[in-house]
Design an enzyme around this catalytic site. Structure first.
Site, PDB file in Angstrom:
ATOM      1  N   ASP A   1      11.588  -2.756  12.818  1.00 10.26           N
ATOM      2  CA  ASP A   1      11.887  -2.362  14.198  1.00 10.26           C
ATOM      3  C   ASP A   1      10.587  -2.300  14.995  1.00 10.26           C
ATOM      4  OD1 ASP A   1      13.171  -1.470  16.458  1.00 10.26           O
ATOM      5  OD2 ASP A   1      13.313   0.610  15.801  1.00 10.26           O
TER       6      ASP A   1
ATOM      7  N   ASP B   1       4.360   3.345  10.694  1.00 10.16           N
ATOM      8  CA  ASP B   1       4.069   3.086  12.105  1.00 10.16           C
ATOM      9  C   ASP B   1       2.592   3.351  12.342  1.00 10.16           C
ATOM     10  OD1 ASP B   1       6.068   3.085  14.909  1.00 10.16           O
ATOM     11  OD2 ASP B   1       3.924   3.316  15.083  1.00 10.16           O
TER      12      ASP B   1
END
Length: 567
Positions: A418, A354
């Site tokens: 995601d 991320d």
């Protein structure tokens, strides 16, 4: 000798002032477009439009500068107005948007109107559009005023020298270009990481300081001396207020855009994070006594009310259909919710990538960043998944990091993507054939990949494009599925296999899901692969998303603006 010295001081002051003001002008462009993009969710188009409008306005301002009789008085007034607008415009924009968004609800509550009669059309819609477009108004106004600076400084410099200067414009434009470049660097290195109201106040203070030095140097040339001094003190006080309280006021304005109480707001280097809470009353389960919603740049990312539905569909099909669960890759998901569900399958190792390190820190150690009540609820939601010893967190851009994983010849049994919707070109690249093809190389032969794929109802063409793009990346079997997530509406996911049986065929071979989920079971999951009649009838006309094409970004923007009634 003294005259030459005086000219040197004047030239130094004027050229340095021009460089500083040019940097301020560029920062104002970034501030306005950046804030508008974060609030409205149209970052890229807003930036391009804002810069274009401001450049045109600067040209008009340069023409208008000829009408200023006294260049000295005019320049001081100019810097005072620019500093005032620069410091306050974002707060004014935030107020306008908040008022127009909440006005229908105020009127509805006042007259006890039912929810389906909320006044949003006609004049209310026009007011909302005006508020949404207000950043452009301030951009045009500031651009017009900034455009007057170069002609006025050029006139002042020639008046000081008492003659026409052949190199005058070249010198001033050179200072302008260099100053703009320095301003851009300051924005990227420093201002981008602080509160936007503080950045605006600091920039406006430079305009004020430039005007103050100018007043002191050319005191004898000015007409309204005491007025200028008074205005500088008044404006200095306003800028000080904006620096100290502007962010608090702005957050209060932005909070009006949310139906629930805003309990935490944090600006990271990449995005605006907002947590809201809706109190449900006394409950035996204290963790269910309220609903926590999490927003990025004003767009809902999850609600504690139904996030388990979304994450069940994201995680269960790909792990249930994969042969092994030893080594899993998650791209995005810095909130740790998908990771929480992945860990239920008892993997040996999970790698999570991320970009936003501050977001990860909030969800990894919420007690260090959030109030005690909110921190406890976040810990309950993700169950401390980001602190699990089996998890390796890579705080970097997945588009680049995937190459590092390929170099080290890593192979993953399943991959879960995601990411937020492709509402920005930087996200668009993570939905391209190029990116998916590299993920295909990281995936084991009998593994599966799952991708959150926006709404098949509200953004149907975007949803189909993601499926076609994954197929173009040499995944032999690509299938899509959907279900209703109350907070989002109809939502969809894409799942792919690089060889072997299709994902649905693998699920059909199961008697039950390997792990019991709170919401999802095998029968519901299988039915999620069924779509309405003619859903894919226009599939052939929808393009795949190639790196650099921005196809998916444009499809998503079109769908989003249509849903918001902005077309």
């Amino acid at each position: 000798m003294s005259a030459k010295k005086s000219h040197f001081i004047d030239d130094t002051l004027l050229i340095l002032a021009m460089a500083v003001l040019a940097g301020c002008g560029l920062i104002y462009e970034y501030l306005l477009s950046h804030y508008a993009g974060r609030v409205l969710g149209v970052m890229e188009s807003t930036i391009y439009t804002m810069i274009g409008l401001m450049i045109v306005s600067m040209g008009l301002g340069a023409f208008a500068a000829r009408k200023v009789r006294c260049a000295f008085n005019g320049f001081v007034y100019l810097e005072l107005i620019i500093a005032l607008l620069g410091a306050c415009s974002i707060l004014i924009i935030g107020g306008l948007i908040a008022i127009t968004q909440t006005l229908p609800h105020i009127i509805s509550d006042m007259f006890s109107l039912p929810p389906d009669m909320l006044p949003k059309g006609g004049a209310f819609k026009q007011l909302s559009i005006i508020a949404i477009k207000s950043p452009y108004f301030f951009g045009i106004t500031l651009g017009f005023l900034i455009g007057m600076e170069i002609p006025l400084i050029a006139r002042i410099r020639e008046e000081v020298h008492g003659q026409h200067l052949s190199n005058n414009l070249g010198t001033i434009y050179g200072a302008d270009y260099i100053g703009a470049g320095i301003g851009a660097a300051i924005w990227v290195v420093f201002l981008l990481s602080i509160d936007i109201s503080k950045a605006a106040a600091l920039t406006a203070s430079l305009n004020l300081i430039a005007g103050a030095f100018f007043v002191l140097r050319y005191w004898h040339k000015l007409t309204w001396r005491k007025t200028f001094i008074s205005l500088h003190f008044v404006l200095a006080f306003i800028i000080l207020l904006m620096f100290n309280y502007g962010n608090q006021w702005l957050n209060q304005m932005n909070s009006l855009l949310y139906l629930d109480k805003v309990v935490h707001v944090q600006k990271t280097r990449y995005q605006q994070l907002t947590f809201t809470e809706r109190y449900l009353g006394v409950s035996a389960d204290t963790e269910q006594s309220s609903i926590i919603n999490f927003y990025i740049n004003g767009r809902l990312q999850f609600s504690s009310l139904d996030e388990h539905i979304y994450h069940d569909y994201l995680v269960a099909p790909v792990l249930a259909g994969s042969a092994r669960h030893d080594n899993i890759l998650i791209i995005g998901g810095g909130d740790g919710l998908a990771l929480r569900d992945v860990l239920k399958y008892d993997p040996k190792k999970v790698t999570l990538i991320d970009l936003d390190s501050e977001l990860i820190d909030i969800f990894k150690t919420p007690d260090q960043f959030l109030n005690a009540n909110l921190a406890r609820k976040i810990e309950h939601l993700n169950q401390g998944s980001l602190q699990d010893k089996r998890v390796t967190i890579l705080r970097s851009d997945a588009f680049i990091t995937v190459n590092e994983l390929l170099k080290t010849r890593q192979v993953f049994d399943a991959i879960i993507v995601d990411l937020p919707d492709p509402s920005h070109p930087d996200l668009n690249k993570l939905y391209t054939v190029n990116f998916y093809a590299r993920l295909q190389q990281l995936l084991s032969g009998d593994g599966l990949i799952a991708i959150q794929s926006t709404s098949p109802y509200h953004a149907k063409e975007s949803f189909i494009s993601i499926g076609k793009t994954l197929s173009a990346a040499n995944f032999v079997h690509v299938q899509q599925y959907h279900d209703n997530v109350p907070s989002f509406g109809e939502w969809g996911w894409t799942i792919g296999a690089k060889m072997g049986k299709s994902p649905l065929a693998r699920l059909n071979n199961l008697n039950q899901l390997p792990i019991k989920h709170n919401w999802l079971n095998l029968a519901i999951l299988r039915s999620a692969f069924i779509f309405p009649n003619n859903f894919y009838s226009n599939k052939e006309s929808i393009d795949i998303n190639i790196l650099g094409s921005h196809t998916l970004y444009q499809l998503h923007q079109k769908a989003w603006t249509t849903q918001q009634g902005l077309n």
